[in-house]
Design an enzyme around this catalytic site. Structure first.
Site, PDB file in Angstrom:
ATOM      1  N   SER A  68       0.808  -1.219   0.031  1.00 60.91           N
ATOM      2  CA  SER A  68      -0.254  -0.031   0.040  1.00 60.91           C
ATOM      3  C   SER A  68       0.845   1.352  -0.010  1.00 60.91           C
ATOM      4  O   SER A  68       1.498   1.414  -0.698  1.00 60.91           O
ATOM      5  CB  SER A  68      -1.146  -0.121   1.228  1.00 60.91           C
ATOM      6  N   GLU A  94     -10.045  -4.531  -5.194  1.00 62.95           N
ATOM      7  CA  GLU A  94      -9.532  -3.389  -4.430  1.00 62.95           C
ATOM      8  C   GLU A  94      -9.669  -2.034  -5.281  1.00 62.95           C
ATOM      9  O   GLU A  94      -9.471  -1.935  -6.342  1.00 62.95           O
ATOM     10  CB  GLU A  94      -8.400  -3.343  -4.005  1.00 62.95           C
ATOM     11  N   HIS A 146      -7.525  -5.573  -1.130  1.00 58.76           N
ATOM     12  CA  HIS A 146      -6.412  -4.626  -0.549  1.00 58.76           C
ATOM     13  C   HIS A 146      -5.461  -5.562   0.449  1.00 58.76           C
ATOM     14  O   HIS A 146      -5.857  -5.890   1.500  1.00 58.76           O
ATOM     15  CB  HIS A 146      -6.700  -3.374   0.015  1.00 58.76           C
TER      16      HIS A 146
END
Length: 304
Positions: A151, A245, A275
């Site tokens: 991320s 996601e 995610h």
């Protein structure tokens, strides 16, 4: 096709997020959110068997060495955690980083970089660059180091490499990005296409986190959103993302941009995954397989 287990796993995630929203988690202060995440992670995440955790201080930053038995001694993964540049820590991501180290057969260095809003851009990049330089001072060469992150940590890996490149410093041997957050302008089509099926992230929350991190800078700054950067000269890049996601477009655009810059890039988009599903560890077949593939990429880079 996603596994039978993933169907129920995703349902459970949605239910947990719904309960948290009802309890007003979005209205809590940033410190309370961090504490809640750490507490939740302590009940869920398990380290690989025989993993050794060695704390250390790096110029004022807390960090950890994670060792699970090395088959490639002298090599290291520098892991940068996700959390929107504002949340998470070694407590939330230690198991994921350790499993990657075990799959690759290398030790992992896990620093806790400074977080927004107390420390907005470019604090996290400064910390990551300094940790990399520390590794070089310890006797590692650039060919002994791979960056990995999920991320925001994936975006931070790229921004750190870009700073090193522009300062004519040696670059790591490779970069691994799990569901990378590299477009803080939220311009990709998946932000709308997947907003109803993403079990974790909301477009509103992601945009708020972006503004918190960027501070007074523009969201399309190339070190804030690396898809707007010239990626020429970066080392081999390995990307994983999921079709459920909202950040899926970030990964796809990053891969395309890297390819245009003649970067050696490999991307795999996992059907039905959300995610950073890799953090689910042994609970999910897709997480175990994705981690094995990360390990294979790292081994391949280090052996070439």
């Amino acid at each position: 096709m996603s596994s039978f287990q993933s169907y129920f796993f995703e349902k459970a995630i949605k239910l947990s997020v719904k309960k948290a929203v009802k309890k007003g988690i979005r209205e809590r202060g940033i410190e309370e959110k961090r504490e809640m995440l750490d507490m939740a992670a302590s009940k869920m995440g398990k380290l690989p068997k025989n993993c050794q955790v060695v704390p250390l201080q790096l110029d004022g930053l807390y960090a950890e060495w994670l060792a699970t038995g090395t088959t490639l001694p002298g090599k290291v993964v520098l892991y940068l955690h996700g959390g929107g540049y504002a949340l998470c820590s070694a407590n939330t991501h230690r198991p994921l980083a350790a499993r990657i180290g075990k799959a690759a057969g290398v030790n992992v260095l896990f620093p806790e970089y400074r977080l927004a809003p107390e420390h907005p851009f470019p604090a996290a990049i400064e910390d990551a660059v300094n940790v990399y330089r520390w590794l070089l001072k310890q006797g590692y060469t650039e060919n002994d180091i791979i960056f990995a992150g999920d991320s925001a940590g994936g975006g931070l890996c790229l921004a750190t490499a870009l700073v090193l490149r522009d300062q004519n410093e040696p670059l790591p041997a490779g970069i691994v990005c799990l569901s990378p957050w590299v477009d803080l302008t939220s311009s990709g089509e998946s932000y709308q296409k997947n907003r109803e099926i993403d079990p974790y992230l909301s477009v509103k929350a992601v945009m708020e986190a972006a503004r918190m991190y960027a501070g007074t800078e523009s969201l399309d700054h190339p070190l804030i959103s690396p898809i707007f950067a010239d990626l020429t000269g970066l080392p081999p890049l390995f990307i994983q993302s999921g079709t459920h996601e909202i950040l899926q477009s970030d990964a796809s655009m990053l891969a395309a941009k890297a390819k245009d810059a003649n970067v050696n890039v490999s991307i795999k988009v996992w059907d039905g995954m959300w995610h950073v599903w890799q953090i689910s560890g042994d609970l999910l077949p897709e997480a175990k397989k994705a981690t094995r593939e990360i390990g294979q990429f790292i081994k391949q880079i280090f052996k070439t």
